[in-house]
Scaffold this motif. Structure first.
Motif, PDB file in Angstrom:
ATOM      1  N   ASP A  93       0.828  -1.201   0.000  1.00 54.38           N
ATOM      2  CA  ASP A  93       0.000   0.000   0.000  1.00 54.38           C
ATOM      3  C   ASP A  93       0.865   1.255   0.000  1.00 54.38           C
ATOM      4  OD1 ASP A  93      -2.640  -0.824  -0.182  1.00 54.38           O
ATOM      5  OD2 ASP A  93      -2.697  -1.392   1.925  1.00 54.38           O
ATOM      6  N   THR A  94       2.162   1.082  -0.127  1.00 49.47           N
ATOM      7  CA  THR A  94       3.083   2.215  -0.184  1.00 49.47           C
ATOM      8  C   THR A  94       3.408   2.509  -1.644  1.00 49.47           C
ATOM      9  OG1 THR A  94       4.058   1.504   1.905  1.00 49.47           O
ATOM     10  CG2 THR A  94       5.307   3.101   0.606  1.00 49.47           C
ATOM     11  N   PRO A  95       3.183   3.745  -2.087  1.00 49.18           N
ATOM     12  CA  PRO A  95       3.560   4.087  -3.467  1.00 49.18           C
ATOM     13  C   PRO A  95       5.061   3.880  -3.686  1.00 49.18           C
ATOM     14  CG  PRO A  95       2.156   5.780  -2.516  1.00 49.18           C
ATOM     15  CD  PRO A  95       2.533   4.846  -1.405  1.00 49.18           C
ATOM     16  N   LEU A  96       5.439   3.485  -4.890  1.00 48.75           N
ATOM     17  CA  LEU A  96       6.827   3.164  -5.217  1.00 48.75           C
ATOM     18  C   LEU A  96       7.781   4.300  -4.856  1.00 48.75           C
ATOM     19  CD1 LEU A  96       8.966   1.340  -6.495  1.00 48.75           C
ATOM     20  CD2 LEU A  96       8.365   2.341  -8.695  1.00 48.75           C
ATOM     21  N   GLU A  97       7.433   5.528  -5.212  1.00 49.82           N
ATOM     22  CA  GLU A  97       8.326   6.660  -4.955  1.00 49.82           C
ATOM     23  C   GLU A  97       8.615   6.827  -3.472  1.00 49.82           C
ATOM     24  OE1 GLU A  97       5.313   6.969  -6.605  1.00 49.82           O
ATOM     25  OE2 GLU A  97       6.229   6.711  -8.579  1.00 49.82           O
ATOM     26  N   ARG A  98       7.594   6.691  -2.637  1.00 51.39           N
ATOM     27  CA  ARG A  98       7.791   6.817  -1.190  1.00 51.39           C
ATOM     28  C   ARG A  98       8.622   5.654  -0.652  1.00 51.39           C
ATOM     29  NH1 ARG A  98       3.876   5.906   3.801  1.00 51.39           N
ATOM     30  NH2 ARG A  98       5.282   6.675   5.393  1.00 51.39           N
ATOM     31  N   GLU A  99       8.324   4.455  -1.116  1.00 54.15           N
ATOM     32  CA  GLU A  99       9.079   3.298  -0.637  1.00 54.15           C
ATOM     33  C   GLU A  99      10.563   3.445  -0.960  1.00 54.15           C
ATOM     34  OE1 GLU A  99       9.282  -1.502  -1.131  1.00 54.15           O
ATOM     35  OE2 GLU A  99       7.338  -0.529  -1.040  1.00 54.15           O
ATOM     36  N   GLU A 100      10.862   3.825  -2.191  1.00 55.06           N
ATOM     37  CA  GLU A 100      12.269   3.996  -2.574  1.00 55.06           C
ATOM     38  C   GLU A 100      12.937   5.115  -1.777  1.00 55.06           C
ATOM     39  OE1 GLU A 100      12.082   4.550  -6.801  1.00 55.06           O
ATOM     40  OE2 GLU A 100      12.132   2.382  -7.185  1.00 55.06           O
ATOM     41  N   ARG A 101      12.238   6.218  -1.608  1.00 53.21           N
ATOM     42  CA  ARG A 101      12.797   7.371  -0.906  1.00 53.21           C
ATOM     43  C   ARG A 101      13.014   7.094   0.585  1.00 53.21           C
ATOM     44  NH1 ARG A 101       8.837  10.665  -1.786  1.00 53.21           N
ATOM     45  NH2 ARG A 101       7.859  10.425   0.242  1.00 53.21           N
ATOM     46  N   GLU A 102      12.028   6.491   1.238  1.00 55.10           N
ATOM     47  CA  GLU A 102      12.084   6.333   2.687  1.00 55.10           C
ATOM     48  C   GLU A 102      12.641   4.998   3.158  1.00 55.10           C
ATOM     49  OE1 GLU A 102       8.537   7.517   4.736  1.00 55.10           O
ATOM     50  OE2 GLU A 102       8.138   9.110   3.274  1.00 55.10           O
ATOM     51  N   PHE A 103      12.431   3.952   2.378  1.00 51.52           N
ATOM     52  CA  PHE A 103      12.781   2.615   2.854  1.00 51.52           C
ATOM     53  C   PHE A 103      13.796   1.888   1.994  1.00 51.52           C
ATOM     54  CE2 PHE A 103       8.168   3.306   3.749  1.00 51.52           C
ATOM     55  CZ  PHE A 103       8.300   3.594   5.104  1.00 51.52           C
ATOM     56  N   GLY A 104      14.014   2.341   0.763  1.00 50.87           N
ATOM     57  CA  GLY A 104      14.800   1.533  -0.169  1.00 50.87           C
ATOM     58  C   GLY A 104      13.918   0.374  -0.602  1.00 50.87           C
ATOM     59  N   ASP A 105      14.450  -0.797  -0.652  1.00 54.50           N
ATOM     60  CA  ASP A 105      13.652  -1.982  -0.981  1.00 54.50           C
ATOM     61  C   ASP A 105      14.049  -3.107  -0.036  1.00 54.50           C
ATOM     62  OD1 ASP A 105      12.073  -3.933  -2.094  1.00 54.50           O
ATOM     63  OD2 ASP A 105      12.789  -3.650  -4.135  1.00 54.50           O
ATOM     64  N   PRO A 106      13.644  -3.014   1.232  1.00 52.85           N
ATOM     65  CA  PRO A 106      14.076  -4.011   2.215  1.00 52.85           C
ATOM     66  C   PRO A 106      13.607  -5.426   1.905  1.00 52.85           C
ATOM     67  CG  PRO A 106      12.364  -2.618   3.135  1.00 52.85           C
ATOM     68  CD  PRO A 106      12.742  -2.019   1.813  1.00 52.85           C
ATOM     69  N   LEU A 107      12.433  -5.582   1.305  1.00 54.38           N
ATOM     70  CA  LEU A 107      11.957  -6.938   1.009  1.00 54.38           C
ATOM     71  C   LEU A 107      12.810  -7.611  -0.053  1.00 54.38           C
ATOM     72  CD1 LEU A 107       8.079  -6.574   1.136  1.00 54.38           C
ATOM     73  CD2 LEU A 107       9.610  -7.593   2.827  1.00 54.38           C
ATOM     74  N   GLN A 108      13.293  -6.857  -1.030  1.00 53.73           N
ATOM     75  CA  GLN A 108      14.196  -7.444  -2.029  1.00 53.73           C
ATOM     76  C   GLN A 108      15.444  -7.963  -1.341  1.00 53.73           C
ATOM     77  OE1 GLN A 108      13.783  -8.222  -5.161  1.00 53.73           O
ATOM     78  NE2 GLN A 108      15.879  -8.897  -5.507  1.00 53.73           N
ATOM     79  N   ARG A 109      15.990  -7.185  -0.450  1.00 55.99           N
ATOM     80  CA  ARG A 109      17.208  -7.587   0.272  1.00 55.99           C
ATOM     81  C   ARG A 109      16.949  -8.838   1.114  1.00 55.99           C
ATOM     82  NH1 ARG A 109      22.230  -7.656   1.066  1.00 55.99           N
ATOM     83  NH2 ARG A 109      23.167  -7.156   3.044  1.00 55.99           N
ATOM     84  N   ILE A 110      15.826  -8.863   1.790  1.00 55.12           N
ATOM     85  CA  ILE A 110      15.509 -10.025   2.629  1.00 55.12           C
ATOM     86  C   ILE A 110      15.402 -11.284   1.783  1.00 55.12           C
ATOM     87  CG2 ILE A 110      13.688 -11.076   4.024  1.00 55.12           C
ATOM     88  CD1 ILE A 110      13.243  -8.238   5.211  1.00 55.12           C
ATOM     89  N   TRP A 111      14.598 -11.222   0.702  1.00 54.13           N
ATOM     90  CA  TRP A 111      14.403 -12.407  -0.133  1.00 54.13           C
ATOM     91  C   TRP A 111      15.683 -12.820  -0.852  1.00 54.13           C
ATOM     92  CZ3 TRP A 111      10.671 -15.534   0.731  1.00 54.13           C
ATOM     93  CH2 TRP A 111       9.446 -15.073   1.187  1.00 54.13           C
ATOM     94  N   ALA A 112      16.352 -11.858  -1.507  1.00 49.69           N
ATOM     95  CA  ALA A 112      17.473 -12.182  -2.393  1.00 49.69           C
ATOM     96  C   ALA A 112      18.788 -12.384  -1.669  1.00 49.69           C
ATOM     97  CB  ALA A 112      17.627 -11.092  -3.457  1.00 49.69           C
ATOM     98  N   ALA A 113      18.931 -11.848  -0.469  1.00 48.58           N
ATOM     99  CA  ALA A 113      20.214 -11.959   0.227  1.00 48.58           C
ATOM    100  C   ALA A 113      20.146 -12.759   1.521  1.00 48.58           C
ATOM    101  CB  ALA A 113      20.773 -10.558   0.526  1.00 48.58           C
ATOM    102  N   CYS A 114      18.977 -12.833   2.116  1.00 46.44           N
ATOM    103  CA  CYS A 114      18.896 -13.442   3.448  1.00 46.44           C
ATOM    104  C   CYS A 114      18.131 -14.762   3.505  1.00 46.44           C
ATOM    105  CB  CYS A 114      18.241 -12.468   4.425  1.00 46.44           C
ATOM    106  SG  CYS A 114      19.113 -10.909   4.584  1.00 46.44           S
ATOM    107  N   VAL A 115      17.072 -14.907   2.726  1.00 46.60           N
ATOM    108  CA  VAL A 115      16.223 -16.091   2.850  1.00 46.60           C
ATOM    109  C   VAL A 115      16.522 -17.135   1.776  1.00 46.60           C
ATOM    110  CG1 VAL A 115      13.835 -16.919   2.816  1.00 46.60           C
ATOM    111  CG2 VAL A 115      14.397 -14.784   3.986  1.00 46.60           C
TER     112      VAL A 115
END
Length: 99
Positions: free
Chosen positions: A36-58
């Protein structure tokens, strides 16, 4: 996920500080997220933490190196037609994963 991506099922650890040994016979995965977070806000405020979790951690623990991820957004203000298109896209992406 808790039953599949678990120690003894998806990977094995010899020691707590050791490298995981993959147990799955998959080398690629499709992750579909909703947001429910618009892409621009997610990139600006959070980066992409779910990508990091899936691709690097899980998924690397299970031996999966080809992680394909799609985010369907924003869910709260979406319309029936848009959600139907997301389902169609999800089916297409899943089919492409097996090619």
């Amino acid at each position: 996920m808790q039953r599949v991506l678990a120690p003894g099922v998806a990977y094995k650890l010899g020691t707590a500080d050791g490298e995981p040994a993959p147990l799955l016979k998959a080398d690629r995965a499709l992750v579909l997220n909703t947001s429910d977070t618009p892409l621009e806000r997610e990139e600006r405020e959070f980066g992409d933490p779910l990508q990091r979790i899936w691709a690097a951690c899980v998924l690397p623990y299970a031996g999966i190196t080809d992680v394909r991820r799609t985010v369907f957004r924003t869910v709260t203000d979406s319309f029936d037609e848009e959600r139907a298109a997301w389902l169609h896209q999800a089916r297409r992406l899943a089919a492409e994963l097996t090619e």
